[in-house]
Write a protein that holds these residues in place. Sequence first.
Motif, PDB file in Angstrom:
ATOM      1  N   SER A  19       0.864  -1.198   0.000  1.00 15.63           N
ATOM      2  CA  SER A  19       0.000   0.000   0.000  1.00 15.63           C
ATOM      3  C   SER A  19       0.894   1.240   0.000  1.00 15.63           C
ATOM      4  O   SER A  19       2.120   1.134  -0.085  1.00 15.63           O
ATOM      5  CB  SER A  19      -0.916   0.001   1.229  1.00 15.63           C
ATOM      6  OG  SER A  19      -0.193   0.380   2.394  1.00 15.63           O
ATOM      7  N   ASP A  20       0.293   2.399   0.147  1.00 18.61           N
ATOM      8  CA  ASP A  20       1.099   3.632   0.178  1.00 18.61           C
ATOM      9  C   ASP A  20       1.250   4.194   1.595  1.00 18.61           C
ATOM     10  O   ASP A  20       1.636   5.345   1.773  1.00 18.61           O
ATOM     11  CB  ASP A  20       0.528   4.690  -0.766  1.00 18.61           C
ATOM     12  CG  ASP A  20      -0.925   5.031  -0.482  1.00 18.61           C
ATOM     13  OD1 ASP A  20      -1.518   4.462   0.464  1.00 18.61           O
ATOM     14  OD2 ASP A  20      -1.477   5.869  -1.207  1.00 18.61           O
ATOM     15  N   LEU A  21       0.975   3.370   2.618  1.00 16.20           N
ATOM     16  CA  LEU A  21       1.156   3.800   4.004  1.00 16.20           C
ATOM     17  C   LEU A  21       2.643   4.035   4.289  1.00 16.20           C
ATOM     18  O   LEU A  21       3.492   3.271   3.829  1.00 16.20           O
ATOM     19  CB  LEU A  21       0.598   2.736   4.962  1.00 16.20           C
ATOM     20  CG  LEU A  21       0.568   3.099   6.446  1.00 16.20           C
ATOM     21  CD1 LEU A  21      -0.294   4.327   6.703  1.00 16.20           C
ATOM     22  CD2 LEU A  21       0.058   1.916   7.263  1.00 16.20           C
ATOM     23  N   THR A  22       2.943   5.085   5.047  1.00 16.98           N
ATOM     24  CA  THR A  22       4.331   5.426   5.362  1.00 16.98           C
ATOM     25  C   THR A  22       4.480   5.713   6.858  1.00 16.98           C
ATOM     26  O   THR A  22       3.489   5.853   7.572  1.00 16.98           O
ATOM     27  CB  THR A  22       4.789   6.682   4.584  1.00 16.98           C
ATOM     28  OG1 THR A  22       3.952   7.775   4.957  1.00 16.98           O
ATOM     29  CG2 THR A  22       4.740   6.450   3.089  1.00 16.98           C
ATOM     30  N   PHE A  23       5.722   5.829   7.285  1.00 22.42           N
ATOM     31  CA  PHE A  23       6.033   6.217   8.659  1.00 22.42           C
ATOM     32  C   PHE A  23       6.253   7.715   8.741  1.00 22.42           C
ATOM     33  O   PHE A  23       6.648   8.356   7.761  1.00 22.42           O
ATOM     34  CB  PHE A  23       7.335   5.541   9.130  1.00 22.42           C
ATOM     35  CG  PHE A  23       7.152   4.142   9.621  1.00 22.42           C
ATOM     36  CD1 PHE A  23       6.465   3.874  10.792  1.00 22.42           C
ATOM     37  CD2 PHE A  23       7.689   3.079   8.918  1.00 22.42           C
ATOM     38  CE1 PHE A  23       6.316   2.581  11.257  1.00 22.42           C
ATOM     39  CE2 PHE A  23       7.549   1.786   9.371  1.00 22.42           C
ATOM     40  CZ  PHE A  23       6.854   1.530  10.544  1.00 22.42           C
ATOM     41  N   LYS A  24       6.023   8.262   9.943  1.00 21.67           N
ATOM     42  CA  LYS A  24       6.446   9.622  10.248  1.00 21.67           C
ATOM     43  C   LYS A  24       7.413   9.517  11.423  1.00 21.67           C
ATOM     44  O   LYS A  24       7.269   8.661  12.301  1.00 21.67           O
ATOM     45  CB  LYS A  24       5.277  10.537  10.589  1.00 21.67           C
ATOM     46  CG  LYS A  24       4.559  10.178  11.873  1.00 21.67           C
ATOM     47  CD  LYS A  24       3.432  11.139  12.179  1.00 21.67           C
ATOM     48  CE  LYS A  24       2.695  10.678  13.435  1.00 21.67           C
ATOM     49  NZ  LYS A  24       1.559  11.521  13.741  1.00 21.67           N
ATOM     50  N   THR A  25       8.407  10.370  11.415  1.00 21.83           N
ATOM     51  CA  THR A  25       9.369  10.407  12.515  1.00 21.83           C
ATOM     52  C   THR A  25       8.794  11.282  13.610  1.00 21.83           C
ATOM     53  O   THR A  25       8.502  12.452  13.383  1.00 21.83           O
ATOM     54  CB  THR A  25      10.719  10.956  12.035  1.00 21.83           C
ATOM     55  OG1 THR A  25      11.199  10.128  10.969  1.00 21.83           O
ATOM     56  CG2 THR A  25      11.736  10.984  13.170  1.00 21.83           C
ATOM     57  N   ARG A  75      -4.697  -0.171  17.462  1.00 20.47           N
ATOM     58  CA  ARG A  75      -4.872  -1.582  17.099  1.00 20.47           C
ATOM     59  C   ARG A  75      -5.365  -1.751  15.668  1.00 20.47           C
ATOM     60  O   ARG A  75      -5.177  -2.797  15.072  1.00 20.47           O
ATOM     61  CB  ARG A  75      -5.823  -2.254  18.066  1.00 20.47           C
ATOM     62  CG  ARG A  75      -5.200  -2.315  19.471  1.00 20.47           C
ATOM     63  CD  ARG A  75      -5.706  -3.429  20.282  1.00 20.47           C
ATOM     64  NE  ARG A  75      -5.431  -4.691  19.603  1.00 20.47           N
ATOM     65  CZ  ARG A  75      -6.066  -5.804  19.847  1.00 20.47           C
ATOM     66  NH1 ARG A  75      -7.003  -5.841  20.737  1.00 20.47           N
ATOM     67  NH2 ARG A  75      -5.768  -6.901  19.190  1.00 20.47           N
ATOM     68  N   SER A  76      -5.979  -0.740  15.105  1.00 24.81           N
ATOM     69  CA  SER A  76      -6.470  -0.859  13.729  1.00 24.81           C
ATOM     70  C   SER A  76      -5.709   0.061  12.770  1.00 24.81           C
ATOM     71  O   SER A  76      -6.221   0.436  11.718  1.00 24.81           O
ATOM     72  CB  SER A  76      -7.971  -0.569  13.673  1.00 24.81           C
ATOM     73  OG  SER A  76      -8.237   0.722  14.141  1.00 24.81           O
ATOM     74  N   SER A  77      -4.477   0.419  13.109  1.00 25.47           N
ATOM     75  CA  SER A  77      -3.710   1.316  12.239  1.00 25.47           C
ATOM     76  C   SER A  77      -3.260   0.626  10.953  1.00 25.47           C
ATOM     77  O   SER A  77      -3.020   1.292   9.953  1.00 25.47           O
ATOM     78  CB  SER A  77      -2.514   1.902  12.979  1.00 25.47           C
ATOM     79  OG  SER A  77      -1.629   0.882  13.370  1.00 25.47           O
ATOM     80  N   LEU A  78      -3.135  -0.694  10.981  1.00 21.07           N
ATOM     81  CA  LEU A  78      -2.861  -1.460   9.765  1.00 21.07           C
ATOM     82  C   LEU A  78      -4.168  -2.109   9.334  1.00 21.07           C
ATOM     83  O   LEU A  78      -4.766  -2.865  10.096  1.00 21.07           O
ATOM     84  CB  LEU A  78      -1.800  -2.543  10.006  1.00 21.07           C
ATOM     85  CG  LEU A  78      -0.427  -2.076  10.468  1.00 21.07           C
ATOM     86  CD1 LEU A  78       0.526  -3.266  10.566  1.00 21.07           C
ATOM     87  CD2 LEU A  78       0.141  -1.027   9.544  1.00 21.07           C
ATOM     88  N   HIS A  79      -4.587  -1.826   8.120  1.00 23.52           N
ATOM     89  CA  HIS A  79      -5.868  -2.343   7.639  1.00 23.52           C
ATOM     90  C   HIS A  79      -5.724  -3.581   6.772  1.00 23.52           C
ATOM     91  O   HIS A  79      -6.722  -4.238   6.475  1.00 23.52           O
ATOM     92  CB  HIS A  79      -6.610  -1.250   6.861  1.00 23.52           C
ATOM     93  CG  HIS A  79      -6.915  -0.054   7.698  1.00 23.52           C
ATOM     94  ND1 HIS A  79      -7.903  -0.052   8.654  1.00 23.52           N
ATOM     95  CD2 HIS A  79      -6.339   1.166   7.748  1.00 23.52           C
ATOM     96  CE1 HIS A  79      -7.938   1.122   9.240  1.00 23.52           C
ATOM     97  NE2 HIS A  79      -6.995   1.893   8.724  1.00 23.52           N
ATOM     98  N   SER A  80      -4.493  -3.867   6.350  1.00 21.43           N
ATOM     99  CA  SER A  80      -4.310  -4.979   5.423  1.00 21.43           C
ATOM    100  C   SER A  80      -2.855  -5.436   5.431  1.00 21.43           C
ATOM    101  O   SER A  80      -1.977  -4.771   5.976  1.00 21.43           O
ATOM    102  CB  SER A  80      -4.675  -4.546   4.005  1.00 21.43           C
ATOM    103  OG  SER A  80      -3.718  -3.585   3.540  1.00 21.43           O
ATOM    104  N   GLU A  81      -2.635  -6.558   4.783  1.00 23.87           N
ATOM    105  CA  GLU A  81      -1.268  -7.046   4.611  1.00 23.87           C
ATOM    106  C   GLU A  81      -0.458  -6.062   3.779  1.00 23.87           C
ATOM    107  O   GLU A  81       0.746  -5.911   3.985  1.00 23.87           O
ATOM    108  CB  GLU A  81      -1.283  -8.430   3.958  1.00 23.87           C
ATOM    109  CG  GLU A  81      -1.968  -8.453   2.615  1.00 23.87           C
ATOM    110  CD  GLU A  81      -2.313  -9.847   2.128  1.00 23.87           C
ATOM    111  OE1 GLU A  81      -2.770  -9.930   0.975  1.00 23.87           O
ATOM    112  OE2 GLU A  81      -2.154 -10.837   2.834  1.00 23.87           O
ATOM    113  N   GLY A  82      -1.103  -5.353   2.870  1.00 23.98           N
ATOM    114  CA  GLY A  82      -0.411  -4.346   2.066  1.00 23.98           C
ATOM    115  C   GLY A  82       0.164  -3.224   2.918  1.00 23.98           C
ATOM    116  O   GLY A  82       1.260  -2.724   2.658  1.00 23.98           O
ATOM    117  N   ASP A  83      -0.577  -2.837   3.961  1.00 19.37           N
ATOM    118  CA  ASP A  83      -0.070  -1.828   4.897  1.00 19.37           C
ATOM    119  C   ASP A  83       1.146  -2.363   5.642  1.00 19.37           C
ATOM    120  O   ASP A  83       2.147  -1.653   5.812  1.00 19.37           O
ATOM    121  CB  ASP A  83      -1.141  -1.441   5.919  1.00 19.37           C
ATOM    122  CG  ASP A  83      -2.242  -0.566   5.350  1.00 19.37           C
ATOM    123  OD1 ASP A  83      -2.105  -0.063   4.222  1.00 19.37           O
ATOM    124  OD2 ASP A  83      -3.262  -0.394   6.060  1.00 19.37           O
TER     125      ASP A  83
END
Length: 151
Positions: A19-25, A75-83
Amino acid sequence: QQNFPDQTPQLWHSYAARSDLTFKTVVEDGLKGEHLLVAFGISGSLESAVKTWQMTDPVDFSAEVYLEPATGTGRSSLHSEGDAIALAIEAGEIIAQLKEKYAATHTHIILRAPAGFALFLGQQLNTLGIVTVYELTRDRSYQAAVQLQTG
């Protein structure tokens, strides 16, 4: 298999599309030196827990970085394996960049994340030298759980 509140369990696969999910510092502080600490708060925040633990830990970290998903923790910050795949790949890239930036020879990792993310992250931890991953104990401190020597 990953279980989420109010959802049917999901089987995650490492070959899933990213997916296009990213981290923030959230926090980055340090100088060049041997020990780099990288904390990933995904299922919940780790910032205060890591700060408290560092006051009692014997390792003198030369650099410390705390990251969260750009969309926030929970707990729901990842919605899929793609995330999970997207964040694991980015985490590997970030660790490699930080290791070079701080000239670290030993990377320490703390996670508050789904098990699937941890597994996917493990696939990214190559050519990083010594990597120590910590687990949370019953008394709410961290102890080394596994140490890897990677290429």
